[in-house]
Design an enzyme around this catalytic site. Structure first.
Site, PDB file in Angstrom:
ATOM      1  N   LYS A   1    -124.901 -21.290 -36.668  1.00  0.00           N
ATOM      2  CA  LYS A   1    -125.695 -22.467 -37.059  1.00  0.00           C
ATOM      3  C   LYS A   1    -126.014 -23.340 -35.851  1.00  0.00           C
ATOM      4  CE  LYS A   1    -123.354 -26.167 -38.780  1.00  0.00           C
ATOM      5  NZ  LYS A   1    -123.575 -27.427 -38.054  1.00  0.00           N
ATOM      6  N   ASN A   2    -124.981 -23.623 -35.035  1.00  0.00           N
ATOM      7  CA  ASN A   2    -125.180 -24.580 -33.948  1.00  0.00           C
ATOM      8  C   ASN A   2    -125.959 -24.004 -32.768  1.00  0.00           C
ATOM      9  OD1 ASN A   2    -123.942 -26.464 -35.495  1.00  0.00           O
ATOM     10  ND2 ASN A   2    -121.985 -26.448 -34.397  1.00  0.00           N
TER      11      ASN A   2
ATOM     12  N   ARG B   1    -127.661 -34.497 -38.435  1.00  0.00           N
ATOM     13  CA  ARG B   1    -127.785 -35.158 -37.138  1.00  0.00           C
ATOM     14  C   ARG B   1    -128.498 -34.305 -36.113  1.00  0.00           C
ATOM     15  NH1 ARG B   1    -124.822 -39.309 -35.824  1.00  0.00           N
ATOM     16  NH2 ARG B   1    -125.004 -38.535 -33.717  1.00  0.00           N
TER      17      ARG B   1
ATOM     18  N   CYS C   1    -121.312 -40.848 -39.084  1.00  0.00           N
ATOM     19  CA  CYS C   1    -121.053 -39.853 -40.125  1.00  0.00           C
ATOM     20  C   CYS C   1    -119.552 -39.763 -40.350  1.00  0.00           C
ATOM     21  CB  CYS C   1    -121.656 -38.512 -39.758  1.00  0.00           C
ATOM     22  SG  CYS C   1    -120.767 -37.669 -38.484  1.00  0.00           S
TER      23      CYS C   1
ATOM     24  N   ARG D   1    -120.719 -41.294 -33.502  1.00  0.00           N
ATOM     25  CA  ARG D   1    -121.671 -40.323 -32.956  1.00  0.00           C
ATOM     26  C   ARG D   1    -123.000 -40.934 -32.482  1.00  0.00           C
ATOM     27  NH1 ARG D   1    -121.656 -34.946 -36.458  1.00  0.00           N
ATOM     28  NH2 ARG D   1    -122.298 -34.049 -34.502  1.00  0.00           N
ATOM     29  N   PRO D   2    -122.938 -41.788 -31.456  1.00  0.00           N
ATOM     30  CA  PRO D   2    -124.189 -42.358 -30.935  1.00  0.00           C
ATOM     31  C   PRO D   2    -125.029 -41.303 -30.194  1.00  0.00           C
ATOM     32  CG  PRO D   2    -122.324 -43.023 -29.573  1.00  0.00           C
ATOM     33  CD  PRO D   2    -121.759 -42.235 -30.723  1.00  0.00           C
ATOM     34  N   VAL D   3    -126.276 -41.647 -29.869  1.00  0.00           N
ATOM     35  CA  VAL D   3    -127.123 -40.733 -29.076  1.00  0.00           C
ATOM     36  C   VAL D   3    -127.529 -41.394 -27.756  1.00  0.00           C
ATOM     37  CG1 VAL D   3    -128.011 -39.294 -30.955  1.00  0.00           C
ATOM     38  CG2 VAL D   3    -129.167 -41.437 -30.411  1.00  0.00           C
ATOM     39  N   ASP D   4    -126.732 -42.387 -27.330  1.00  0.00           N
ATOM     40  CA  ASP D   4    -127.069 -43.144 -26.119  1.00  0.00           C
ATOM     41  C   ASP D   4    -127.222 -42.252 -24.884  1.00  0.00           C
ATOM     42  OD1 ASP D   4    -124.271 -42.760 -26.539  1.00  0.00           O
ATOM     43  OD2 ASP D   4    -123.831 -44.144 -24.912  1.00  0.00           O
TER      44      ASP D   4
ATOM     45  N   ASP E   1    -114.409 -28.210 -33.666  1.00  0.00           N
ATOM     46  CA  ASP E   1    -114.867 -27.635 -34.937  1.00  0.00           C
ATOM     47  C   ASP E   1    -113.859 -26.657 -35.545  1.00  0.00           C
ATOM     48  OD1 ASP E   1    -117.129 -29.125 -34.689  1.00  0.00           O
ATOM     49  OD2 ASP E   1    -118.443 -27.483 -34.089  1.00  0.00           O
TER      50      ASP E   1
ATOM     51  N   ILE F   1    -112.388 -35.329 -29.038  1.00  0.00           N
ATOM     52  CA  ILE F   1    -113.868 -35.370 -29.054  1.00  0.00           C
ATOM     53  C   ILE F   1    -114.396 -36.437 -30.017  1.00  0.00           C
ATOM     54  CG2 ILE F   1    -115.991 -34.025 -29.370  1.00  0.00           C
ATOM     55  CD1 ILE F   1    -114.302 -32.879 -27.114  1.00  0.00           C
TER      56      ILE F   1
ATOM     57  N   ARG G   1    -123.640 -26.150 -45.909  1.00  0.00           N
ATOM     58  CA  ARG G   1    -124.397 -26.466 -44.683  1.00  0.00           C
ATOM     59  C   ARG G   1    -124.063 -25.483 -43.575  1.00  0.00           C
ATOM     60  NH1 ARG G   1    -123.855 -32.390 -42.703  1.00  0.00           N
ATOM     61  NH2 ARG G   1    -125.120 -31.352 -41.132  1.00  0.00           N
TER      62      ARG G   1
HETATM   63  C1  EPZ Z   1    -122.264 -30.603 -31.547  1.00  0.00           C
HETATM   64  O1  EPZ Z   1    -122.509 -31.927 -32.014  1.00  0.00           O
HETATM   65  C2  EPZ Z   1    -122.046 -29.756 -32.784  1.00  0.00           C
HETATM   66  N1  EPZ Z   1    -123.252 -29.807 -33.609  1.00  0.00           N
HETATM   67  C3  EPZ Z   1    -120.828 -30.251 -33.548  1.00  0.00           C
HETATM   68  O2  EPZ Z   1    -120.604 -29.377 -34.637  1.00  0.00           O
HETATM   69  C4  EPZ Z   1    -119.618 -30.235 -32.618  1.00  0.00           C
HETATM   70  O3  EPZ Z   1    -118.515 -30.779 -33.285  1.00  0.00           O
HETATM   71  C5  EPZ Z   1    -119.906 -31.036 -31.348  1.00  0.00           C
HETATM   72  O4  EPZ Z   1    -121.122 -30.541 -30.719  1.00  0.00           O
HETATM   73  C6  EPZ Z   1    -118.787 -30.964 -30.318  1.00  0.00           C
HETATM   74  O5  EPZ Z   1    -118.538 -29.650 -29.979  1.00  0.00           O
HETATM   75  C7  EPZ Z   1    -124.286 -29.009 -33.326  1.00  0.00           C
HETATM   76  O6  EPZ Z   1    -124.277 -28.246 -32.360  1.00  0.00           O
HETATM   77  C8  EPZ Z   1    -125.462 -29.069 -34.227  1.00  0.00           C
HETATM   78  P1  EPZ Z   1    -121.670 -34.017 -28.770  1.00  0.00           P
HETATM   79  P2  EPZ Z   1    -123.113 -33.025 -31.017  1.00  0.00           P
HETATM   80  O7  EPZ Z   1    -122.927 -34.706 -28.366  1.00  0.00           O
HETATM   81  O8  EPZ Z   1    -124.077 -32.400 -30.117  1.00  0.00           O
HETATM   82  C9  EPZ Z   1    -120.164 -38.548 -28.178  1.00  0.00           C
HETATM   83  C10 EPZ Z   1    -120.096 -28.799 -36.861  1.00  0.00           C
HETATM   84  O9  EPZ Z   1    -119.086 -28.981 -37.587  1.00  0.00           O
HETATM   85  N2  EPZ Z   1    -121.555 -38.875 -27.823  1.00  0.00           N
HETATM   86  O10 EPZ Z   1    -121.146 -32.965 -27.869  1.00  0.00           O
HETATM   87  O11 EPZ Z   1    -123.570 -34.162 -31.862  1.00  0.00           O
HETATM   88  C11 EPZ Z   1    -120.013 -38.127 -29.632  1.00  0.00           C
HETATM   89  O12 EPZ Z   1    -119.931 -39.245 -30.489  1.00  0.00           O
HETATM   90  C12 EPZ Z   1    -120.618 -29.904 -35.973  1.00  0.00           C
HETATM   91  O13 EPZ Z   1    -120.748 -27.737 -36.857  1.00  0.00           O
HETATM   92  C13 EPZ Z   1    -121.854 -40.119 -27.349  1.00  0.00           C
HETATM   93  O14 EPZ Z   1    -120.996 -41.012 -27.247  1.00  0.00           O
HETATM   94  O15 EPZ Z   1    -121.797 -33.441 -30.239  1.00  0.00           O
HETATM   95  C14 EPZ Z   1    -118.755 -37.297 -29.579  1.00  0.00           C
HETATM   96  O16 EPZ Z   1    -117.651 -38.158 -29.589  1.00  0.00           O
HETATM   97  C15 EPZ Z   1    -119.958 -31.219 -36.200  1.00  0.00           C
HETATM   98  N3  EPZ Z   1    -123.153 -40.390 -27.004  1.00  0.00           N
HETATM   99  C16 EPZ Z   1    -118.850 -36.622 -28.208  1.00  0.00           C
HETATM  100  O17 EPZ Z   1    -119.751 -37.420 -27.429  1.00  0.00           O
HETATM  101  C17 EPZ Z   1    -124.139 -39.448 -27.079  1.00  0.00           C
HETATM  102  O18 EPZ Z   1    -125.297 -39.731 -26.729  1.00  0.00           O
HETATM  103  C18 EPZ Z   1    -119.372 -35.184 -28.215  1.00  0.00           C
HETATM  104  O19 EPZ Z   1    -120.561 -35.122 -28.987  1.00  0.00           O
HETATM  105  C19 EPZ Z   1    -123.807 -38.158 -27.543  1.00  0.00           C
HETATM  106  C20 EPZ Z   1    -122.509 -37.879 -27.906  1.00  0.00           C
END
Ligand code: EPZ
Length: 448
Positions: free
Chosen positions: A22-23, A121, A145, A150-153, A334, A356, A426
């Site tokens: 999926k990811n 997301r 969530c 989970r910000p996107v900053d 995960d 994480i 999902r």
């Molecule tokens: C991906 O999410 C996966 N989703 C998640 O899988 C997975 O848990 C995660 O990576 C970590 O491995 C998909 O690939 C679709 P990140 P993503 O950006 O990209 C923080 C599942 O169960 N952060 O690596 O959203 C964030 O809050 C899902 O299949 C910021 O602070 O994860 C987290 O604490 C759930 N600012 C950490 O970084 C940002 O701009 C890692 O998040 C982006 C992230």
């Protein structure tokens, strides 16, 4: 709402075919927005998140055709079997052969609406490609969530380094790049999977060179980078923490295999171990999940890589093993909830530290309902293994929490009812069928 009923305590035995990840599939689908030519993805999983992404892309102007591919057509796929790329070999034993062709001749709408983004997301992955191809995007902010804020900053800051102008208004990210994006040096302050994917796609069409430092090294990133290269991008450093992208003016079509789902692999590996059974996982690879397999071996589980898959077997007397979640190649967040279910049945104590996400222990109170002995202290949980878990009615809170409840239910004596299973749909394809095929007494109750 549907529920899953399990009568546990049966050692599982048989074969499970692992689907496409999926990811990996979600960012690969978003890459259609980068080109007016067709992108064909094979080994696509059939999941609710894939439907949500299809709906999102359609309203941006993508045409999506899905089909089951004839077995003899599963060859000649770009990136197939590329060493270390994380790309599944097409025609590899166990690939499902479902394919999806996405064609976005023209981006007809640059808005990703709240109603779709709030459901998933990963919708934010359209931001980079829309900006790169159309110079404009309006994407709903995803919001928090069940597992954290989970910000996107980091996505936004990195896109700003490439020259994007970004404003947050009325819950939406308004991004523009009137003169086009320009290559730059980006250092991510923290590893972000989605941030790295968004930037890879944006930088592929930016003018000049981009370097992404402290980039995520998850195999799904490798799958995306190989796909972009098959579409004509120039990306090097794949598999490392430094990705170099030489921007090109346009990308073309490609045919790419979605890698096997390493989290589905790990979840069914634990299904085998937690029931003290023996399952052959087909269509997957040992190297995708070394950290988890190594912890399982330490616990006393037998893990045997075989051609086209992995055999997982366990007997009683598993030991407690401490793990800490980390970016790849560390132990994946995960798999944390599923690991906790396994440790709840091990002899002795173990500790899990989640680094994480700040709120990813929502499964703990539900696991406690099976009789699991778990204490959470900040980012760590101490688990004291029990000889027996007992079945209980429980409620799923997110995707991986849901799978940990299924696993506990498989091990527990008596009946378990897992409610709110839309989370499972999902991310796990035909879960009841796959587990049922190995002897699990599991059924879906429609509208429970
Ligand atoms: C991906 O999410 C996966 N989703 C998640 O899988 C997975 O848990 C995660 O990576 C970590 O491995 C998909 O690939 C679709 P990140 P993503 O950006 O990209 C923080 C599942 O169960 N952060 O690596 O959203 C964030 O809050 C899902 O299949 C910021 O602070 O994860 C987290 O604490 C759930 N600012 C950490 O970084 C940002 O701009 C890692 O998040 C982006 C992230």
């Amino acid at each position: 709402m549907d529920a899953i009923r399990i009568t546990g305590g049966v050692p599982l035995s048989g074969e499970i075919v692992i689907g496409g990840a999926k990811n990996a599939a979600l960012p690969l689908m978003a890459a259609t927005l980068l080109t007016d030519k067709s992108l064909t993805l094979i080994n696509m999983p059939e999941l609710m998140d894939i439907t949500t992404m299809s709906n999102l892309l359609r309203q941006h102007g993508a045409r999506i055709d899905q089909s089951a591919l004839a077995p003899d057509a599963r060859s000649g796929v770009a990136g197939s079997g590329v060493a270390g790329s994380g790309v599944a070999g097409a025609g590899e034993a166990g690939t499902t052969g479902r394919s999806m062709t996405l064609t976005t001749e023209c981006i007809t709408n640059v808005t990703a609406p709240y109603d779709l983004v709030r459901r998933m997301r990963a919708s934010v992955l359209v931001l980079g490609p829309l900006l790169a191809r159309r110079g404009e995007a309006k994407v709903s902010l995803p919001g928090g969530c069940a597992i954290g804020t989970r910000p996107v900053d980091m996505h936004l800051k990195a896109l700003e380094s490439l020259g994007a102008k970004i404003q947050l208004k009325e819950g939406y990210i308004h991004a523009t790049a009137p003169g086009g994006l320009k290559g730059a040096n980006v250092v991510f302050p923290k590893v972000t999977v989605g941030g790295t994917e968004n930037l890879l796609m944006a930088a592929a069409l930016a003018a000049g060179d981009t370097i992404l430092e402290n980039a995520a090294r998850e195999p799904e990133i490798g799958n995306l980078a190989e796909c972009l290269n098959a579409m004509g991008a120039k990306i090097t450093g794949i598999g490392s923490g430094t990705l170099r992208i030489r921007g090109v003016q346009a990308l073309h079509g490609a045919r790419v295999a979605v890698m096997p789902d390493r989290i589905e692999t790990g979840t069914y590996a634990i299904a085998s171990a937690i029931t003290r059974g023996r399952i052959t996982l087909k269509g997957t690879r040992f190297d995708l999940l070394e950290s988890v397999f190594s912890a399982m071996r330490q616990a006393g589980v037998s893990i045997e890589p075989v051609p086209g898959g992995v055999v997982v077997a366990a007997e009683n007397g598993l030991a407690g093993v401490d793990v800490m979640t980390e970016p790849y190649p560390g132990f994946p967040t995960d798999m944390q909830a599923q690991w906790m279910a396994l440790m709840a049945t091990a002899d002795g104590a173990s500790m899990i530290t989640e680094t994480i996400f700040e709120n990813r222990f929502m499964h703990v109170p539900e696991l406690t309902r099976f009789g699991a002995d778990v204490n959470v202290h900040g980012a760590s949980a101490i688990i004291r293994g029990r000889k027996k878990l007992s079945g209980a009615p429980v409620m799923a809170t997110d995707l991986r929490a849901s799978s940990s409840l299924i696993l506990a239910g498989l091990a527990a004596e008596g009946e378990t009812l897992v409610n709110r299973i839309y989370h499972l749909d999902r991310g796990y394809e035909r879960l009841e069928e796959k587990l049922g095929g190995c002897g699990a007494r599991i059924e879906r109750i429609i509208g429970a």
